[in-house]
Design an enzyme around this catalytic site. Structure first.
Site, PDB file in Angstrom:
ATOM      1  CD  GLN A  93      -2.859   1.001   2.457  1.00 42.22           C
ATOM      2  OE1 GLN A  93      -2.588   0.283   3.405  1.00 42.22           O
ATOM      3  NE2 GLN A  93      -3.908   1.792   2.436  1.00 42.22           N
ATOM      4  CB  VAL A  95      -1.002   6.555  -0.446  1.00 39.40           C
ATOM      5  CG1 VAL A  95      -1.576   7.684   0.391  1.00 39.40           C
ATOM      6  CG2 VAL A  95      -0.152   7.114  -1.583  1.00 39.40           C
ATOM      7  CG  HIS A  99      -5.368   3.605  -2.486  1.00 37.83           C
ATOM      8  ND1 HIS A  99      -4.592   3.596  -1.348  1.00 37.83           N
ATOM      9  CD2 HIS A  99      -4.602   3.070  -3.461  1.00 37.83           C
ATOM     10  CE1 HIS A  99      -3.405   3.084  -1.622  1.00 37.83           C
ATOM     11  NE2 HIS A  99      -3.390   2.742  -2.901  1.00 37.83           N
ATOM     12  CG  HIS A 101      -5.504   0.292  -7.503  1.00 40.66           C
ATOM     13  ND1 HIS A 101      -4.586   1.089  -8.149  1.00 40.66           N
ATOM     14  CD2 HIS A 101      -5.039   0.115  -6.242  1.00 40.66           C
ATOM     15  CE1 HIS A 101      -3.602   1.377  -7.319  1.00 40.66           C
ATOM     16  NE2 HIS A 101      -3.853   0.797  -6.151  1.00 40.66           N
TER      17      HIS A 101
END
Length: 140
Positions: A93, A95, A99, A101
């Protein structure tokens, strides 16, 4: 959250090269700056959440409803025949802000297999032990 790249996008999208696709009170979606294919989106919760297991129950449905809708939009908008939807938690990961994708896919697009090695359980008993451990960890 101070120092979080994606939180900075939520707070000030004009202060970056962000190409925003969607924003509301639940989620922000933007084009990945290094896409696998054109239309590759990242969908992030507006509220800082580091990993999936920290996403509050009351945001899970609304967040993934956005992911669902954006997946359909990526497929339709790019003319893709399908999509790849994925997320990492901690490992790989890049960041530390949840999140997802959303990647448009087409037959013979060159994206092959998985990005990690696949293995097998040594036997049925080993598989059952792992399944039992996961079931025991499952929370309402």
């Amino acid at each position: 959250m101070t120092g979080c790249l994606f939180c900075s996008f939520v707070a000030d999208p004009a202060g970056s090269d962000l190409v925003e696709v969607h924003r509301d009170e639940v989620a922000l979606a933007f084009l990945d700056h290094r896409p696998l294919f054109p239309g590759h989106l990242l969908v992030v919760p507006v509220r800082h959440v580091a990993v999936l297991t920290e996403l509050p129950a009351e945001l899970t449905g609304p967040f993934f409803e956005r992911v669902r809708r954006l997946t359909a939009a990526v497929e339709e908008g790019t003319g893709a025949r399908g999509s790849f939807v994925a997320m990492n938690n901690r490992v790989s990961q890049s960041v530390p802000h949840l999140h997802v994708h959303v990647v448009p896919r087409n037959p013979k697009d060159g994206l092959r297999g998985f990005f990690w090695p696949r293995t097998r359980y040594p036997d049925r008993a080993a598989a059952e032990r792992v399944a039992a451990a996961v079931r025991a960890a499952l929370r309402p």
